[in-house]
Design an enzyme around this catalytic site. Structure first.
Site, PDB file in Angstrom:
ATOM      1  N   TYR A  82      -8.588  -0.025  17.801  1.00 55.21           N
ATOM      2  CA  TYR A  82      -9.726  -0.942  17.986  1.00 55.21           C
ATOM      3  C   TYR A  82      -9.343  -2.401  17.710  1.00 55.21           C
ATOM      4  N   GLY A 108       0.834  -1.212   0.000  1.00 51.50           N
ATOM      5  CA  GLY A 108       0.000   0.000   0.000  1.00 51.50           C
ATOM      6  C   GLY A 108       0.862   1.252   0.000  1.00 51.50           C
ATOM      7  N   GLY A 109       2.059   1.155  -0.586  1.00 57.74           N
ATOM      8  CA  GLY A 109       3.022   2.262  -0.527  1.00 57.74           C
ATOM      9  C   GLY A 109       2.763   3.376  -1.527  1.00 57.74           C
ATOM     10  N   GLY A 110       1.746   3.219  -2.368  1.00 61.73           N
ATOM     11  CA  GLY A 110       1.482   4.233  -3.388  1.00 61.73           C
ATOM     12  C   GLY A 110       0.692   5.417  -2.872  1.00 61.73           C
ATOM     13  N   THR A 111       0.007   5.255  -1.728  1.00 64.02           N
ATOM     14  CA  THR A 111      -0.900   6.311  -1.240  1.00 64.02           C
ATOM     15  C   THR A 111      -0.747   6.497   0.278  1.00 64.02           C
ATOM     16  N   GLY A 112      -1.330   7.572   0.772  1.00 65.15           N
ATOM     17  CA  GLY A 112      -1.549   7.786   2.209  1.00 65.15           C
ATOM     18  C   GLY A 112      -0.317   7.582   3.080  1.00 65.15           C
ATOM     19  N   GLY A 128      -3.674   6.796  15.460  1.00 70.06           N
ATOM     20  CA  GLY A 128      -4.977   7.450  15.602  1.00 70.06           C
ATOM     21  C   GLY A 128      -5.288   8.134  14.284  1.00 70.06           C
ATOM     22  N   PRO A 129      -5.973   9.282  14.335  1.00 74.33           N
ATOM     23  CA  PRO A 129      -6.379   9.933  13.088  1.00 74.33           C
ATOM     24  C   PRO A 129      -5.250  10.680  12.381  1.00 74.33           C
ATOM     25  N   ARG A 138     -13.727   7.062   3.090  1.00 74.27           N
ATOM     26  CA  ARG A 138     -14.537   5.864   3.355  1.00 74.27           C
ATOM     27  C   ARG A 138     -15.164   5.853   4.739  1.00 74.27           C
TER      28      ARG A 138
HETATM   29  C1  HXC Z   1     -20.786  -2.325   2.259  1.00 72.10           C
HETATM   30  C2  HXC Z   1     -19.375  -2.904   0.540  1.00 72.10           C
HETATM   31  C3  HXC Z   1     -18.832  -1.595   0.524  1.00 72.10           C
HETATM   32  C4  HXC Z   1     -19.362  -0.643   1.460  1.00 72.10           C
HETATM   33  C5  HXC Z   1     -17.834  -2.748  -1.004  1.00 72.10           C
HETATM   34  N1  HXC Z   1     -18.724  -3.576  -0.419  1.00 72.10           N
HETATM   35  N2  HXC Z   1     -17.884  -1.533  -0.437  1.00 72.10           N
HETATM   36  N3  HXC Z   1     -20.327  -3.272   1.400  1.00 72.10           N
HETATM   37  N4  HXC Z   1     -20.332  -1.068   2.294  1.00 72.10           N
HETATM   38  N5  HXC Z   1     -18.910   0.616   1.505  1.00 72.10           N
HETATM   39  C6  HXC Z   1     -18.994  -4.973  -0.773  1.00 72.10           C
HETATM   40  C7  HXC Z   1     -19.362  -5.138  -2.230  1.00 72.10           C
HETATM   41  O1  HXC Z   1     -20.736  -4.891  -2.438  1.00 72.10           O
HETATM   42  C8  HXC Z   1     -18.980  -6.600  -2.470  1.00 72.10           C
HETATM   43  O2  HXC Z   1     -19.933  -7.478  -1.933  1.00 72.10           O
HETATM   44  C9  HXC Z   1     -17.744  -6.776  -1.612  1.00 72.10           C
HETATM   45  O3  HXC Z   1     -17.778  -5.733  -0.612  1.00 72.10           O
HETATM   46  C10 HXC Z   1     -16.454  -6.636  -2.406  1.00 72.10           C
HETATM   47  O4  HXC Z   1     -16.517  -5.400  -3.097  1.00 72.10           O
HETATM   48  P1  HXC Z   1     -15.469  -4.991  -4.216  1.00 72.10           P
HETATM   49  O5  HXC Z   1     -15.708  -3.575  -4.584  1.00 72.10           O
HETATM   50  O6  HXC Z   1     -15.456  -6.032  -5.291  1.00 72.10           O
HETATM   51  O7  HXC Z   1     -14.103  -5.153  -3.364  1.00 72.10           O
HETATM   52  P2  HXC Z   1     -12.641  -4.787  -3.748  1.00 72.10           P
HETATM   53  O8  HXC Z   1     -12.525  -4.255  -5.151  1.00 72.10           O
HETATM   54  O9  HXC Z   1     -11.817  -5.947  -3.355  1.00 72.10           O
HETATM   55  O10 HXC Z   1     -12.327  -3.502  -2.799  1.00 72.10           O
HETATM   56  C11 HXC Z   1     -12.061  -3.643  -1.451  1.00 72.10           C
HETATM   57  C12 HXC Z   1     -12.725  -2.554  -0.595  1.00 72.10           C
HETATM   58  C13 HXC Z   1     -12.390  -1.128  -1.120  1.00 72.10           C
HETATM   59  C14 HXC Z   1     -12.247  -2.764   0.826  1.00 72.10           C
HETATM   60  C15 HXC Z   1     -14.234  -2.745  -0.687  1.00 72.10           C
HETATM   61  O11 HXC Z   1     -12.977  -0.150  -0.270  1.00 72.10           O
HETATM   62  C16 HXC Z   1     -10.918  -0.877  -1.232  1.00 72.10           C
HETATM   63  O12 HXC Z   1     -10.304  -1.190  -2.254  1.00 72.10           O
HETATM   64  N6  HXC Z   1     -10.259  -0.313  -0.171  1.00 72.10           N
HETATM   65  C17 HXC Z   1      -8.798  -0.089  -0.159  1.00 72.10           C
HETATM   66  C18 HXC Z   1      -8.417   1.206   0.481  1.00 72.10           C
HETATM   67  C19 HXC Z   1      -9.049   1.437   1.842  1.00 72.10           C
HETATM   68  O13 HXC Z   1     -10.079   0.901   2.196  1.00 72.10           O
HETATM   69  N7  HXC Z   1      -8.388   2.326   2.612  1.00 72.10           N
HETATM   70  C20 HXC Z   1      -8.845   2.693   3.912  1.00 72.10           C
HETATM   71  C21 HXC Z   1      -7.962   2.104   4.939  1.00 72.10           C
HETATM   72  S1  HXC Z   1      -8.267   3.052   6.354  1.00 72.10           S
HETATM   73  P3  HXC Z   1     -21.055  -8.191  -2.868  1.00 72.10           P
HETATM   74  O14 HXC Z   1     -21.807  -9.048  -1.933  1.00 72.10           O
HETATM   75  O15 HXC Z   1     -21.858  -7.055  -3.444  1.00 72.10           O
HETATM   76  O16 HXC Z   1     -20.285  -8.960  -3.913  1.00 72.10           O
HETATM   77  C22 HXC Z   1      -8.233   2.181   7.721  1.00 72.10           C
HETATM   78  C23 HXC Z   1      -8.338   3.081   8.919  1.00 72.10           C
HETATM   79  C24 HXC Z   1      -8.669   2.408  10.159  1.00 72.10           C
HETATM   80  O17 HXC Z   1      -8.149   0.995   7.740  1.00 72.10           O
HETATM   81  C25 HXC Z   1      -8.866   3.270  11.386  1.00 72.10           C
HETATM   82  C26 HXC Z   1      -9.118   4.704  11.265  1.00 72.10           C
HETATM   83  C27 HXC Z   1      -9.185   5.439  12.593  1.00 72.10           C
HETATM   84  P1  NAP Z   2      -5.023   4.251   2.021  1.00 72.37           P
HETATM   85  O1  NAP Z   2      -4.269   5.381   1.402  1.00 72.37           O
HETATM   86  O2  NAP Z   2      -6.348   3.906   1.444  1.00 72.37           O
HETATM   87  O3  NAP Z   2      -4.065   3.000   2.016  1.00 72.37           O
HETATM   88  C1  NAP Z   2      -4.467   1.686   1.773  1.00 72.37           C
HETATM   89  C2  NAP Z   2      -3.527   1.102   0.738  1.00 72.37           C
HETATM   90  O4  NAP Z   2      -3.739  -0.314   0.672  1.00 72.37           O
HETATM   91  C3  NAP Z   2      -3.735   1.652  -0.675  1.00 72.37           C
HETATM   92  O5  NAP Z   2      -2.488   2.103  -1.184  1.00 72.37           O
HETATM   93  C4  NAP Z   2      -4.236   0.468  -1.481  1.00 72.37           C
HETATM   94  O6  NAP Z   2      -3.731   0.499  -2.823  1.00 72.37           O
HETATM   95  C5  NAP Z   2      -3.635  -0.695  -0.684  1.00 72.37           C
HETATM   96  N1  NAP Z   2      -4.397  -1.940  -0.880  1.00 72.37           N
HETATM   97  C6  NAP Z   2      -5.716  -2.141  -0.672  1.00 72.37           C
HETATM   98  N2  NAP Z   2      -6.056  -3.387  -1.001  1.00 72.37           N
HETATM   99  C7  NAP Z   2      -4.918  -4.009  -1.413  1.00 72.37           C
HETATM  100  C8  NAP Z   2      -4.615  -5.308  -1.874  1.00 72.37           C
HETATM  101  N3  NAP Z   2      -5.577  -6.252  -1.974  1.00 72.37           N
HETATM  102  N4  NAP Z   2      -3.338  -5.602  -2.212  1.00 72.37           N
HETATM  103  C9  NAP Z   2      -2.369  -4.656  -2.117  1.00 72.37           C
HETATM  104  N5  NAP Z   2      -2.589  -3.412  -1.684  1.00 72.37           N
HETATM  105  C10 NAP Z   2      -3.842  -3.080  -1.340  1.00 72.37           C
HETATM  106  O7  NAP Z   2      -5.269   4.547   3.579  1.00 72.37           O
HETATM  107  P2  NAP Z   2      -4.284   4.976   4.776  1.00 72.37           P
HETATM  108  O8  NAP Z   2      -5.074   5.844   5.665  1.00 72.37           O
HETATM  109  O9  NAP Z   2      -2.982   5.460   4.252  1.00 72.37           O
HETATM  110  O10 NAP Z   2      -4.072   3.592   5.538  1.00 72.37           O
HETATM  111  C11 NAP Z   2      -2.796   2.993   5.667  1.00 72.37           C
HETATM  112  C12 NAP Z   2      -2.759   2.092   6.891  1.00 72.37           C
HETATM  113  O11 NAP Z   2      -2.941   2.852   8.075  1.00 72.37           O
HETATM  114  C13 NAP Z   2      -3.847   1.023   6.904  1.00 72.37           C
HETATM  115  O12 NAP Z   2      -3.315  -0.172   7.447  1.00 72.37           O
HETATM  116  C14 NAP Z   2      -4.867   1.599   7.847  1.00 72.37           C
HETATM  117  O13 NAP Z   2      -5.660   0.616   8.454  1.00 72.37           O
HETATM  118  C15 NAP Z   2      -3.967   2.279   8.855  1.00 72.37           C
HETATM  119  N6  NAP Z   2      -4.605   3.305   9.659  1.00 72.37           N
HETATM  120  C16 NAP Z   2      -4.854   4.530   9.126  1.00 72.37           C
HETATM  121  C17 NAP Z   2      -5.392   5.500   9.927  1.00 72.37           C
HETATM  122  C18 NAP Z   2      -5.614   6.899   9.415  1.00 72.37           C
HETATM  123  O14 NAP Z   2      -6.055   7.745  10.165  1.00 72.37           O
HETATM  124  N7  NAP Z   2      -5.335   7.198   8.167  1.00 72.37           N
HETATM  125  C19 NAP Z   2      -5.720   5.223  11.251  1.00 72.37           C
HETATM  126  C20 NAP Z   2      -5.468   3.964  11.758  1.00 72.37           C
HETATM  127  C21 NAP Z   2      -4.894   3.007  10.949  1.00 72.37           C
HETATM  128  P3  NAP Z   2      -4.512  -0.108  -4.099  1.00 72.37           P
HETATM  129  O15 NAP Z   2      -5.900   0.393  -4.031  1.00 72.37           O
HETATM  130  O16 NAP Z   2      -3.693   0.364  -5.257  1.00 72.37           O
HETATM  131  O17 NAP Z   2      -4.410  -1.603  -3.973  1.00 72.37           O
END
Ligand code: HXC
Ligand code: NAP
Length: 290
Positions: free
Chosen positions: A155, A22-26, A197-198, A207
């Site tokens: 959490y 996940g090194g391309g973003t954030g 944290g945040p 999201r």
């Molecule tokens: C409910 C959802 C949904 C949503 C997708 N789905 N988004 N369900 N609410 N918002 C469902 C779809 O309908 C589908 O189910 C299944 O999940 C898979 O969806 P896809 O879109 O095919 O999944 P995929 O392409 O693999 O994408 C994965 C993803 C997506 C997790 C859904 O959001 C993603 O690529 N995220 C990567 C980056 C990310 O999330 N970054 C945030 C990290 S922050 P069905 O049944 O319809 O087939 C973080 C912070 C933590 O972790 C703490 C902060 C304080």
């Molecule tokens: P982010 O930019 O959305 O980072 C998530 C990264 O994961 C993206 O670069 C995404 O790239 C990659 N990824 C997702 N699915 C993948 C897969 N199947 N294979 C390979 N790579 C995948 O969000 P972020 O906020 O920087 O989060 C980074 C880390 O910090 C996460 O572990 C998150 O839980 C943690 N965190 C963040 C916060 C915060 O406040 N931001 C707080 C607590 C914890 P692609 O879409 O190109 O695959």
């Protein structure tokens, strides 16, 4: 542009090679940038090659170190193994792994399909153990000391409603960190974690904050310090934990959240909201009584 200073000595990672998932973003991008600034070669990996290529070009130019983009879906073990072999072929070896890739969204759990649950747990937990297992086998076979950094959340301990797949995945990563720290200590492989944290990122913020409710979800108000984290603060800690300066530390999880977790937990912390006049009045009443 961050005002936070660089913590680590220049050249800390000269001659070292890191993989950052996940090194391309954030936060992954920010940690990669700092490792590059400290002299490491960094392989950034995720699913989107266009994002990776752009980031790798920018970071290589900005830091003068080699940043290499390799596409890989961490959910697929064969893809992870292929990415590792490519990294070794291009860089000669790998010394460090940052398991940063994650997926997350907010939803009442009963609204989720089992595929939605899988999609988050597979990225967070399976992705982390796939990368850790592939790298661990390589390090042990080649008798290489190594360092792993996992990114969890607070959490992971407490659980949290509305992000249940993520909470389950991160709790598993916490268990993996501590378990393997003990099992692989004898191979000089260290595993530590950070629970941020945040820290504002497009990926998390877009999201996890319901549209139109940005003011109600002011994350800065939830912690003791009263502001959001700066990416350089996280990068400083990440670099320290990965480096030989932390050679005696393993199995540790460091919370970097401005006191958010404990602010939410302390039973009387809401007394913060009491106005000074009320404290004055209560003091007067107490003194009158005595
Ligand atoms: C409910 C959802 C949904 C949503 C997708 N789905 N988004 N369900 N609410 N918002 C469902 C779809 O309908 C589908 O189910 C299944 O999940 C898979 O969806 P896809 O879109 O095919 O999944 P995929 O392409 O693999 O994408 C994965 C993803 C997506 C997790 C859904 O959001 C993603 O690529 N995220 C990567 C980056 C990310 O999330 N970054 C945030 C990290 S922050 P069905 O049944 O319809 O087939 C973080 C912070 C933590 O972790 C703490 C902060 C304080
Ligand atoms: P982010 O930019 O959305 O980072 C998530 C990264 O994961 C993206 O670069 C995404 O790239 C990659 N990824 C997702 N699915 C993948 C897969 N199947 N294979 C390979 N790579 C995948 O969000 P972020 O906020 O920087 O989060 C980074 C880390 O910090 C996460 O572990 C998150 O839980 C943690 N965190 C963040 C916060 C915060 O406040 N931001 C707080 C607590 C914890 P692609 O879409 O190109 O695959």
């Amino acid at each position: 542009m961050s005002n936070v200073k660089s913590l680590m000595p220049a050249g800390t990672f000269s001659g070292k090679v890191a993989i950052v998932t996940g090194g391309g973003t954030g936060l992954g991008r920010s940690m990669s940038k700092y490792l590059l600034e400290l002299g490491a070669t960094v392989v950034i990996t995720s699913r989107k090659i266009d994002v990776l290529t752009k980031t790798a070009e920018e970071l290589s130019t900005e830091t003068g170190s080699r940043c290499i983009p390799i596409v890989c879906d961490v959910r697929d073990y064969d893809a992870v193994e292929a990415m590792l072999q490519q990294a070794i072929a291009q860089c000669g070896k790998v010394d460090m792994l940052v398991n940063n890739a994650a997926g997350n969204f907010i939803s009442p759990t009963e609204r989720l399909s089992h595929r939605a649950f899988d999609s988050v747990v597979d990225i967070v937990l399976k992705g982390t153990y796939n990368c850790t297992l592939a790298c661990g086998k390589y390090w042990i076979e080649n008798k290489l000391p190594a360092s792993v950094l996992n990114i969890v959340t607070t959490y992971a301990w407490t659980g949290s409603g509305y992000v249940v797949p993520s909470a389950c995945g991160k709790a598993g990563v916490l268990a993996l960190t501590r378990s393997l720290a003990v099992e692989w200590g004898k191979y000089q492989i260290r595993l530590n974690a950070i629970a941020p944290g945040p820290f504002p990122t497009e990926g998390a913020w877009s999201r996890l904050v319901p549209p139109g409710m940005e003011d109600d979800f002011d994350m800065a108000k939830k912690n003791a310090i009263g502001r959001l984290g700066d990416h350089q603060e996280l990068a400083n800690l990440a670099a320290y934990l990965l480096s030989d300066f932390a050679a005696f530390m393993t199995g540790e999880v460091v919370v970097l959240d401005g006191g958010e977790w404990i602010k939410g937990a302390g039973e009387f912390n809401m007394l913060d909201k009491l106005p000074q006049q009320l404290w004055d009045m209560m003091e007067m009443m107490r003194k009158k009584k005595s």
